[in-house]
Design an enzyme around this catalytic site. Structure first.
Site, short mmCIF file in Angstrom:
data_model
loop_
_atom_site.label_atom_id
_atom_site.label_comp_id
_atom_site.label_asym_id
_atom_site.label_seq_id
_atom_site.Cartn_x
_atom_site.Cartn_y
_atom_site.Cartn_z
N ALA A 1 0.83 -1.21 0.00
CA ALA A 1 0.00 0.00 0.00
C ALA A 1 0.87 1.26 0.00
O ALA A 1 0.36 2.35 -0.28
CB ALA A 1 -0.90 -0.01 1.22
N TYR B 1 10.89 3.15 -0.29
CA TYR B 1 10.30 1.81 -0.24
C TYR B 1 9.14 1.68 -1.23
O TYR B 1 9.03 0.71 -1.98
CB TYR B 1 9.82 1.56 1.20
CG TYR B 1 9.07 0.28 1.44
CD1 TYR B 1 9.71 -0.95 1.47
CD2 TYR B 1 7.70 0.31 1.70
CE1 TYR B 1 9.00 -2.12 1.73
CE2 TYR B 1 6.98 -0.85 1.95
CZ TYR B 1 7.64 -2.06 1.97
OH TYR B 1 6.93 -3.21 2.22
N ARG C 1 -4.85 5.92 5.66
CA ARG C 1 -4.73 4.95 4.55
C ARG C 1 -5.75 3.84 4.75
O ARG C 1 -5.87 3.29 5.85
CB ARG C 1 -3.32 4.35 4.54
CG ARG C 1 -3.16 3.22 3.54
CD ARG C 1 -1.75 2.68 3.51
NE ARG C 1 -0.84 3.62 2.92
CZ ARG C 1 0.47 3.69 3.22
NH1 ARG C 1 0.98 2.88 4.13
NH2 ARG C 1 1.24 4.55 2.63
P1 NAD Z 1 9.92 -9.66 6.81
O1 NAD Z 1 10.93 -8.59 7.00
O2 NAD Z 1 9.45 -10.40 8.00
O3 NAD Z 1 10.45 -10.71 5.74
C1 NAD Z 1 11.27 -10.36 4.68
C2 NAD Z 1 12.38 -11.39 4.60
O4 NAD Z 1 13.24 -11.05 3.49
C3 NAD Z 1 13.26 -11.41 5.85
O5 NAD Z 1 13.27 -12.70 6.44
C4 NAD Z 1 14.63 -11.04 5.34
O6 NAD Z 1 15.72 -11.72 5.98
C5 NAD Z 1 14.55 -11.43 3.87
N1 NAD Z 1 15.58 -10.73 3.11
C6 NAD Z 1 15.95 -9.42 3.20
N2 NAD Z 1 17.00 -9.20 2.40
C7 NAD Z 1 17.30 -10.37 1.80
C8 NAD Z 1 18.30 -10.78 0.87
N3 NAD Z 1 19.21 -9.90 0.42
N4 NAD Z 1 18.33 -12.06 0.47
C9 NAD Z 1 17.42 -12.96 0.94
N5 NAD Z 1 16.45 -12.63 1.82
C10 NAD Z 1 16.40 -11.36 2.24
O7 NAD Z 1 8.69 -8.96 6.04
P2 NAD Z 1 7.21 -9.49 5.78
O8 NAD Z 1 6.30 -8.68 6.62
O9 NAD Z 1 7.16 -10.95 5.87
O10 NAD Z 1 7.01 -9.01 4.27
C11 NAD Z 1 7.08 -9.90 3.18
C12 NAD Z 1 6.91 -9.12 1.89
O11 NAD Z 1 5.64 -8.44 1.90
C13 NAD Z 1 7.96 -8.03 1.67
O12 NAD Z 1 8.27 -7.94 0.30
C14 NAD Z 1 7.27 -6.78 2.11
O13 NAD Z 1 7.80 -5.61 1.51
C15 NAD Z 1 5.85 -7.06 1.68
N6 NAD Z 1 4.86 -6.27 2.45
C16 NAD Z 1 4.62 -6.58 3.75
C17 NAD Z 1 3.69 -5.84 4.47
C18 NAD Z 1 3.35 -6.13 5.90
O14 NAD Z 1 2.50 -5.46 6.45
N7 NAD Z 1 3.98 -7.11 6.54
C19 NAD Z 1 3.01 -4.78 3.86
C20 NAD Z 1 3.30 -4.49 2.53
C21 NAD Z 1 4.21 -5.26 1.83
O1 GDC Z 2 4.78 1.16 11.29
P1 GDC Z 2 3.38 1.21 10.83
O2 GDC Z 2 2.49 0.09 11.18
O3 GDC Z 2 3.44 1.41 9.26
O4 GDC Z 2 2.75 2.55 11.45
C1 GDC Z 2 1.37 2.85 11.37
C2 GDC Z 2 1.12 4.11 12.17
O5 GDC Z 2 1.24 3.79 13.57
C3 GDC Z 2 2.10 5.26 11.88
O6 GDC Z 2 1.39 6.47 11.76
C4 GDC Z 2 2.96 5.29 13.13
O7 GDC Z 2 3.43 6.60 13.46
C5 GDC Z 2 1.96 4.83 14.18
N1 GDC Z 2 2.59 4.37 15.42
C6 GDC Z 2 2.33 4.85 16.67
N2 GDC Z 2 3.13 4.26 17.57
C7 GDC Z 2 4.94 2.48 17.28
O8 GDC Z 2 5.31 2.35 18.45
C8 GDC Z 2 3.91 3.38 16.88
N3 GDC Z 2 5.53 1.74 16.29
C9 GDC Z 2 5.13 1.83 14.98
N4 GDC Z 2 5.75 1.06 14.04
N5 GDC Z 2 4.16 2.70 14.58
C10 GDC Z 2 3.56 3.45 15.52
C11 GDC Z 2 3.51 0.32 6.56
C12 GDC Z 2 4.95 0.12 6.16
C13 GDC Z 2 5.12 -1.32 5.86
C14 GDC Z 2 4.09 -1.80 4.83
C15 GDC Z 2 2.69 -1.28 5.13
C16 GDC Z 2 1.69 -1.41 4.02
O9 GDC Z 2 3.30 1.64 6.87
O10 GDC Z 2 5.79 0.54 7.20
O11 GDC Z 2 6.41 -1.62 5.47
O12 GDC Z 2 4.48 -1.59 3.50
O13 GDC Z 2 2.67 0.05 5.48
O14 GDC Z 2 0.42 -1.07 4.50
P2 GDC Z 2 2.49 2.06 8.14
O15 GDC Z 2 1.14 1.46 8.18
O16 GDC Z 2 2.57 3.53 8.21
#
Ligand code: NAD
Ligand code: GDC
Length: 344
Positions: A116, A146, A282
């Site tokens: 997103a 990102y 969002r």
């Molecule tokens: P995560 O960080 O838990 O998993 C990502 C994995 O990729 C990690 O285990 C890390 O070691 C591995 N990695 C990083 N660099 C690497 C490299 N050079 N070679 C091999 N492995 C490598 O994240 P996740 O939450 O499981 O996310 C999985 C996918 O979904 C990612 O592409 C992330 O961007 C995408 N995504 C996740 C979210 C979310 O809310 N979790 C939201 C939007 C997109």
């Molecule tokens: O980190 P996140 O969950 O990512 O944060 C959501 C909101 O919560 C932000 O506005 C952040 O400031 C607030 N927040 C308040 N306290 C805290 O202690 C805290 N920790 C964190 N982490 N946040 C806090 C994410 C990306 C991901 C992924 C998703 C897709 O953005 O970081 O990598 O791609 O989006 O939906 P968020 O939702 O902004």
């Protein structure tokens, strides 16, 4: 037998996806820089590889029919707002090399996990945000590197399908959460961070937790089991354009904290502090998700957070016991952050 690769199989979603695909009867190879942190992988084969390198991507995709590409250098707002160059470099290398190696090795299908975070900042300035449709990604203006990298890789997938016939699928996740996800150390997202903070406050007999910003910023959150079901349905579908995968229930971060506190059975007071906040609001528009997959996420935020809190509370307590017994020590070990009580 079909052979499937999950990259990022040592991470949160990738690890769950390996277990899910094994239950579906697939032969699965996992690839990652690391093994899963909290339990062993169910993969038939697990390759420790740095997927930024082309030759390693060739090894990972050798003999593979379908790829679920999840590997990424990523995290919540605390991480992605502060590591732009590293994220753009590492994820570009991973994604270009992985898809090209899959093509070289004759893979048939390739699912890419976008985010997103591709949506433009100018559509996300109000907490009462209009839910984001897939076509709202343009004109492009993601907030962070990102999101820009995710958008470019979406195009890479589209062109690899058009030019080379690799069947690509593109999913845009909206903040996925659940057990076995990162809950400490700086990469955790809001659901896990708030579970940890509430658990820690409870453990220390306190009620106050810190929240970044005024807590009135909004998001939608999707539980991991729904995420896995959606990924699998999309891979099996014939839909080739980017597709949202998330919940469409908009909550403020203050409300999120209250739901976590209810799951823990405590009342909390919120201390609003400076911190990276990302976009102001969002939400996911799930119209196309319903049309394409004939399904939408089902698990309520309350139920998902209940399960997640239970698991994170166990992690916090285990870390606390390790500290008390003097067996932990490094900053990498979550428990040191736990006892300090201030990790974000
Ligand atoms: P995560 O960080 O838990 O998993 C990502 C994995 O990729 C990690 O285990 C890390 O070691 C591995 N990695 C990083 N660099 C690497 C490299 N050079 N070679 C091999 N492995 C490598 O994240 P996740 O939450 O499981 O996310 C999985 C996918 O979904 C990612 O592409 C992330 O961007 C995408 N995504 C996740 C979210 C979310 O809310 N979790 C939201 C939007 C997109
Ligand atoms: O980190 P996140 O969950 O990512 O944060 C959501 C909101 O919560 C932000 O506005 C952040 O400031 C607030 N927040 C308040 N306290 C805290 O202690 C805290 N920790 C964190 N982490 N946040 C806090 C994410 C990306 C991901 C992924 C998703 C897709 O953005 O970081 O990598 O791609 O989006 O939906 P968020 O939702 O902004």
């Amino acid at each position: 037998m079909k052979r499937v690769l999950v990259t990022g199989a040592g991470g949160f979603i990738g690890h769950h996806l390996v277990s899910y695909l094994k239950k579906k009867g697939e032969w699965v190879r996992g690839a990652d820089l690391k093994y899963p942190e909290y339990e062993p992988s169910a993969a038939d084969d697990f390759a420790l590889l740095d997927l930024r390198r082309w030759e390693n991507c060739l090894k990972a995709t050798d003999g593979i029919d379908e790829v679920y590409a999840l590997a990424a250098d990523m995290g919540g707002m605390g991480f992605i707002s502060a590591h732009h160059a590293e994220i753009l470099r590492n994820n570009s290398l991973i994604n270009i090399h992985t898809i090209d190696a899959a093509r070289e090795n004759g893979a048939k299908r390739y699912l890419y996990t976008s985010s997103a975070c591709v949506y433009p900042e100018y559509r996300q300035t109000d907490p009462n945000v209009t839910p984001l449709k897939e076509e709202d990604a343009y004109p492009a203006q993601p907030q962070d590197a990102y999101g820009w990298e995710k958008l470019v890789t979406e195009h890479l997938c589209i062109h690899y399908r058009e030019d080379y016939g690799l069947e690509t699928r593109i999913v845009r996740f909206h903040n996925i959460f659940g057990p076995l996800g990162t809950w400490d150390g700086g990469r955790e997202k809001a659901p896990a961070a708030l579970c940890r903070k509430v658990s820690l406050a409870r453990l220390n007999g306190q009620s106050e937790i810190e929240i970044w910003g005024d807590g009135e910023q909004t998001r939608s959150f999707c539980y991991i089991d729904d995420c896995l079901e959606g990924i699998y349905r999309l891979m099996r579908s014939d839909y080739r354009e980017p597709l949202n995968l998330g919940q469409d229930r908009l909550v403020t971060i203050n409300q999120l904290a209250d739901i976590v506190a209810a799951a823990a059975g405590v009342s909390i007071t919120k201390k609003h502090v400076a911190g990276p906040q990302g976009v102001r609001g969002r939400n996911s528009d799930n119209t196309r998700l319903r049309e394409v997959l004939h399904w939408e996420p089902e698990i309520t935020l309350e139920e998902g957070l209940r399960r997640t809190y239970l698991w994170i509370d166990q992690q916090v307590r285990a870390a606390d016991r390790r500290i008390a017994s003097g067996s932990s020590g490094t900053l990498e070990n979550p428990s040191s952050a736990v006892r300090r009580g201030s990790a974000s």
